[in-house]
Design a protein around this motif. Sequence first.
Motif, PDB file in Angstrom:
ATOM      1  N   SER A 264       1.114  -1.393  -0.289  1.00  0.00           N
ATOM      2  CA  SER A 264      -0.168   0.098   0.316  1.00  0.00           C
ATOM      3  C   SER A 264       0.947   1.086  -0.250  1.00  0.00           C
ATOM      4  CB  SER A 264      -0.584  -0.181   1.089  1.00  0.00           C
ATOM      5  OG  SER A 264      -1.962  -0.787   0.617  1.00  0.00           O
ATOM      6  N   LEU A 265       1.574   1.267   0.479  1.00  0.00           N
ATOM      7  CA  LEU A 265       2.685   2.531   0.853  1.00  0.00           C
ATOM      8  C   LEU A 265       3.391   2.428  -0.499  1.00  0.00           C
ATOM      9  CD1 LEU A 265       4.691   4.911   2.229  1.00  0.00           C
ATOM     10  CD2 LEU A 265       6.370   2.360   3.097  1.00  0.00           C
ATOM     11  N   ALA A 266       3.715   1.411  -1.724  1.00  0.00           N
ATOM     12  CA  ALA A 266       4.356   1.662  -2.764  1.00  0.00           C
ATOM     13  C   ALA A 266       2.906   2.257  -3.760  1.00  0.00           C
ATOM     14  CB  ALA A 266       5.312   0.878  -2.800  1.00  0.00           C
ATOM     15  N   MET A 267       2.299   0.630  -4.149  1.00  0.00           N
ATOM     16  CA  MET A 267       1.111   2.018  -4.201  1.00  0.00           C
ATOM     17  C   MET A 267       0.387   3.974  -3.871  1.00  0.00           C
ATOM     18  SD  MET A 267       1.094  -0.626  -6.720  1.00  0.00           S
ATOM     19  CE  MET A 267       1.010  -2.189  -6.705  1.00  0.00           C
ATOM     20  N   GLY A 268       0.818   3.896  -2.850  1.00  0.00           N
ATOM     21  CA  GLY A 268       0.226   5.273  -2.415  1.00  0.00           C
ATOM     22  C   GLY A 268       0.940   6.426  -2.869  1.00  0.00           C
ATOM     23  N   VAL A 269       2.437   5.640  -3.040  1.00  0.00           N
ATOM     24  CA  VAL A 269       3.485   6.898  -3.503  1.00  0.00           C
ATOM     25  C   VAL A 269       3.709   7.262  -5.001  1.00  0.00           C
ATOM     26  CG1 VAL A 269       5.745   7.169  -3.777  1.00  0.00           C
ATOM     27  CG2 VAL A 269       5.073   6.111  -1.338  1.00  0.00           C
ATOM     28  N   TYR A 270       3.315   6.019  -5.944  1.00  0.00           N
ATOM     29  CA  TYR A 270       2.819   6.518  -6.756  1.00  0.00           C
ATOM     30  C   TYR A 270       1.386   6.534  -7.551  1.00  0.00           C
ATOM     31  CZ  TYR A 270       8.133   4.706  -8.275  1.00  0.00           C
ATOM     32  OH  TYR A 270       9.186   5.021  -8.827  1.00  0.00           O
ATOM     33  N   SER A 271       0.362   7.133  -6.511  1.00  0.00           N
ATOM     34  CA  SER A 271      -0.725   7.156  -7.244  1.00  0.00           C
ATOM     35  C   SER A 271      -0.668   8.875  -7.017  1.00  0.00           C
ATOM     36  CB  SER A 271      -1.519   7.330  -6.132  1.00  0.00           C
ATOM     37  OG  SER A 271      -1.568   7.003  -4.931  1.00  0.00           O
ATOM     38  N   LEU A 272       0.291   9.110  -6.577  1.00  0.00           N
ATOM     39  CA  LEU A 272       0.562  10.853  -6.352  1.00  0.00           C
ATOM     40  C   LEU A 272       0.723  11.836  -7.777  1.00  0.00           C
ATOM     41  CD1 LEU A 272       2.586  11.309  -3.106  1.00  0.00           C
ATOM     42  CD2 LEU A 272       0.368  11.207  -3.328  1.00  0.00           C
ATOM     43  N   HIS A 280       7.235   6.872 -16.235  1.00  0.00           N
ATOM     44  CA  HIS A 280       6.119   6.146 -17.639  1.00  0.00           C
ATOM     45  C   HIS A 280       7.185   5.175 -18.161  1.00  0.00           C
ATOM     46  CE1 HIS A 280       5.434  10.740 -17.947  1.00  0.00           C
ATOM     47  NE2 HIS A 280       5.636  11.228 -17.201  1.00  0.00           N
ATOM     48  N   SER A 281       8.298   4.544 -17.353  1.00  0.00           N
ATOM     49  CA  SER A 281       8.761   3.056 -17.803  1.00  0.00           C
ATOM     50  C   SER A 281       7.563   2.300 -17.845  1.00  0.00           C
ATOM     51  CB  SER A 281       9.468   2.973 -17.181  1.00  0.00           C
ATOM     52  OG  SER A 281       9.859   2.161 -17.765  1.00  0.00           O
ATOM     53  N   THR A 282       7.600   1.210 -18.704  1.00  0.00           N
ATOM     54  CA  THR A 282       6.467   0.247 -18.709  1.00  0.00           C
ATOM     55  C   THR A 282       6.720  -0.944 -17.592  1.00  0.00           C
ATOM     56  OG1 THR A 282       7.270  -1.349 -20.242  1.00  0.00           O
ATOM     57  CG2 THR A 282       5.605   0.443 -21.015  1.00  0.00           C
ATOM     58  N   ASP A 283       7.962  -0.821 -16.998  1.00  0.00           N
ATOM     59  CA  ASP A 283       8.181  -2.190 -16.230  1.00  0.00           C
ATOM     60  C   ASP A 283       8.635  -1.531 -15.427  1.00  0.00           C
ATOM     61  OD1 ASP A 283       9.268  -3.327 -18.185  1.00  0.00           O
ATOM     62  OD2 ASP A 283      11.244  -2.827 -18.282  1.00  0.00           O
ATOM     63  N   THR A 284       7.657  -0.261 -14.597  1.00  0.00           N
ATOM     64  CA  THR A 284       8.641   0.277 -13.105  1.00  0.00           C
ATOM     65  C   THR A 284       7.187  -0.337 -12.194  1.00  0.00           C
ATOM     66  OG1 THR A 284       8.369   2.758 -14.222  1.00  0.00           O
ATOM     67  CG2 THR A 284       7.788   2.243 -11.518  1.00  0.00           C
ATOM     68  N   PHE A 285       5.876  -0.993 -12.910  1.00  0.00           N
ATOM     69  CA  PHE A 285       4.998  -1.992 -12.190  1.00  0.00           C
ATOM     70  C   PHE A 285       5.490  -2.938 -11.952  1.00  0.00           C
ATOM     71  CE2 PHE A 285       1.422  -5.186 -12.096  1.00  0.00           C
ATOM     72  CZ  PHE A 285       0.905  -4.546 -11.075  1.00  0.00           C
ATOM     73  N   TRP A 286       6.208  -3.720 -12.495  1.00  0.00           N
ATOM     74  CA  TRP A 286       6.467  -4.858 -12.178  1.00  0.00           C
ATOM     75  C   TRP A 286       7.845  -4.898 -11.108  1.00  0.00           C
ATOM     76  CZ3 TRP A 286       3.365  -8.746 -13.657  1.00  0.00           C
ATOM     77  CH2 TRP A 286       2.378  -8.205 -14.662  1.00  0.00           C
ATOM     78  N   VAL A 287       8.953  -3.921 -10.908  1.00  0.00           N
ATOM     79  CA  VAL A 287       9.979  -3.815 -10.642  1.00  0.00           C
ATOM     80  C   VAL A 287       9.098  -3.269  -8.464  1.00  0.00           C
ATOM     81  CG1 VAL A 287      11.740  -2.192  -9.853  1.00  0.00           C
ATOM     82  CG2 VAL A 287      11.269  -2.627 -11.697  1.00  0.00           C
ATOM     83  N   ILE A 288       8.318  -2.513  -9.030  1.00  0.00           N
ATOM     84  CA  ILE A 288       7.611  -2.623  -7.515  1.00  0.00           C
ATOM     85  C   ILE A 288       7.046  -3.539  -7.152  1.00  0.00           C
ATOM     86  CG2 ILE A 288       5.290  -1.325  -6.477  1.00  0.00           C
ATOM     87  CD1 ILE A 288       5.881   1.151  -8.542  1.00  0.00           C
ATOM     88  N   MET A 289       6.003  -3.981  -8.006  1.00  0.00           N
ATOM     89  CA  MET A 289       5.080  -5.062  -7.181  1.00  0.00           C
ATOM     90  C   MET A 289       7.121  -6.685  -7.112  1.00  0.00           C
ATOM     91  SD  MET A 289       2.770  -5.245  -7.161  1.00  0.00           S
ATOM     92  CE  MET A 289       2.209  -6.964  -7.520  1.00  0.00           C
ATOM     93  N   ALA A 290       7.577  -6.644  -7.443  1.00  0.00           N
ATOM     94  CA  ALA A 290       8.665  -7.598  -7.236  1.00  0.00           C
ATOM     95  C   ALA A 290       9.551  -7.174  -5.686  1.00  0.00           C
ATOM     96  CB  ALA A 290      10.192  -7.360  -8.446  1.00  0.00           C
ATOM     97  N   THR A 294       9.282  -9.319  -2.584  1.00  0.00           N
ATOM     98  CA  THR A 294      10.299  -9.622  -1.694  1.00  0.00           C
ATOM     99  C   THR A 294      10.173  -9.429   0.422  1.00  0.00           C
ATOM    100  OG1 THR A 294      11.629  -9.618  -3.381  1.00  0.00           O
ATOM    101  CG2 THR A 294      13.029  -9.149  -1.481  1.00  0.00           C
ATOM    102  N   LEU A 295       9.607  -7.920  -0.140  1.00  0.00           N
ATOM    103  CA  LEU A 295       9.742  -7.169   1.345  1.00  0.00           C
ATOM    104  C   LEU A 295       9.160  -8.441   2.355  1.00  0.00           C
ATOM    105  CD1 LEU A 295       9.176  -3.319   1.062  1.00  0.00           C
ATOM    106  CD2 LEU A 295      11.968  -4.919   2.093  1.00  0.00           C
ATOM    107  N   MET A 296       7.749  -8.609   1.342  1.00  0.00           N
ATOM    108  CA  MET A 296       6.228  -9.719   2.317  1.00  0.00           C
ATOM    109  C   MET A 296       7.892 -10.657   2.510  1.00  0.00           C
ATOM    110  SD  MET A 296       2.558  -8.456  -0.690  1.00  0.00           S
ATOM    111  CE  MET A 296       2.271  -9.543   0.377  1.00  0.00           C
ATOM    112  N   SER A 297       7.846 -11.369   1.991  1.00  0.00           N
ATOM    113  CA  SER A 297       8.527 -12.944   2.191  1.00  0.00           C
ATOM    114  C   SER A 297       9.246 -12.454   3.440  1.00  0.00           C
ATOM    115  CB  SER A 297       9.610 -13.104   0.471  1.00  0.00           C
ATOM    116  OG  SER A 297       8.286 -13.083  -0.370  1.00  0.00           O
ATOM    117  N   VAL A 298      10.145 -11.532   2.559  1.00  0.00           N
ATOM    118  CA  VAL A 298      11.222 -11.152   4.030  1.00  0.00           C
ATOM    119  C   VAL A 298      10.471 -11.339   5.482  1.00  0.00           C
ATOM    120  CG1 VAL A 298      13.316  -9.731   5.256  1.00  0.00           C
ATOM    121  CG2 VAL A 298      13.201  -9.797   3.306  1.00  0.00           C
TER     122      VAL A 298
END
Length: 309
Positions: A264-272, A280-290, A294-298
Amino acid sequence: MIKYFYRSLRTAGLEEAESFKRGTWVYVEAPTVADLARLSEKFNLDPGILDDSLDEDEVPRLEKQEGVTYVFLRFAYQKPSGEVDTSPVLVIFGGEYVITISQVHLPALDFLKRGRVPFATTQRAKLVLLIFSHISDDYDRYINLTSRKLKSVRTRLRGHSITNQDLIDFVTIEDELNEFLSSLQPNNATLRRLMAGKHVPLYEEDQDLVEDLMLSNGQSIEASQANLRSISNIRDAYSAIASNNLNRTLTILTIATILISVPSLAMGVYSLNIPLPAQHSTDTFWVIMAINVTLMSVVLYIARKKRVI
C-alpha cells in the motif's frame, strides 16, 4: 404430614400404621407449626428444637435433653428442576420411638420400603444408622455423577471443544460441591460424637456401622475437594488456552496488517500527482511488485524464524 411406619422382626415388610404404638417410626414430612405442636405435646419434645427443623440452613448437630436425643443432619436430594441441593433432617431417638422430620421427601424412606436391607423399626438404633447410611450413600452417588461430568469436560478440553455452557456448568457443579462439603464435614463431626455411645446406645455391630459411615463420609469429603481442585485446574487451563489463542490471533492480524501496509505504501507513493522516477516506464509496475513481494517474503521469513506464526 405425619405417618407411622412399623416393622418387627416377624413382619414381612414395612407397614404403614394408622396410629402410634411402641417401636414405631414416626415419619414427618413438610410439617406445619400445628404438626410440630402436636408432636411436642404427644411425645413431650422440646418445641424450640422442633422449630429448628423448619430452618433450611440448620447445621448438623447433636443434643440430648431429658433422655431424648436430637440429631440434625443434612441430606442430598434432587429437585424437580434437576438441581442437587441439601436439606436438614431432624432424627429424634426416644425410649419407644424414632422420629424423622424433614422439609422435603427423605429418600431413605423409599430405600427402606424396598425391603432389600433387613431391619425392624423396633430396633431403633439400627434404624437410625440405616437412615444415616443411606444419606451417606446418596452423597457418594451425587459426587460420582459430578466426577463423571468433569471427566467429560476434560475430554472436550483436550480437543479444544469446551464451550461457554461448560463454564456455566462449572459454576453450578462448584456450588453443589461446596454445599456438599459444608454438610459432610459437620455430619462427620456429629457421627464422631454419636460414636461415643452416650447419646444413642450402640452395640458392637452398631459401632462398626458408625465407623464405616465416618470412613465413607471422609472419602466423600476428599472426593469433593478433589473435584473442586479439578474444576480449578480446568478453569485455569482453559484461561491459559484462551489467552494463548487470543495472542496468536492478534499476532496474525498484526502480521497481516504489515503485509498489507508494505504494498500500500508503494502504491500510494506512485499514485501521487507529482513527477516520480521512472513513472513513464512500462517496467516500473513489475519492479514495484517485485520489491513488494521481496519485502513481504522477508517479513514472513522473520516471523517464522521467531516462531511468531
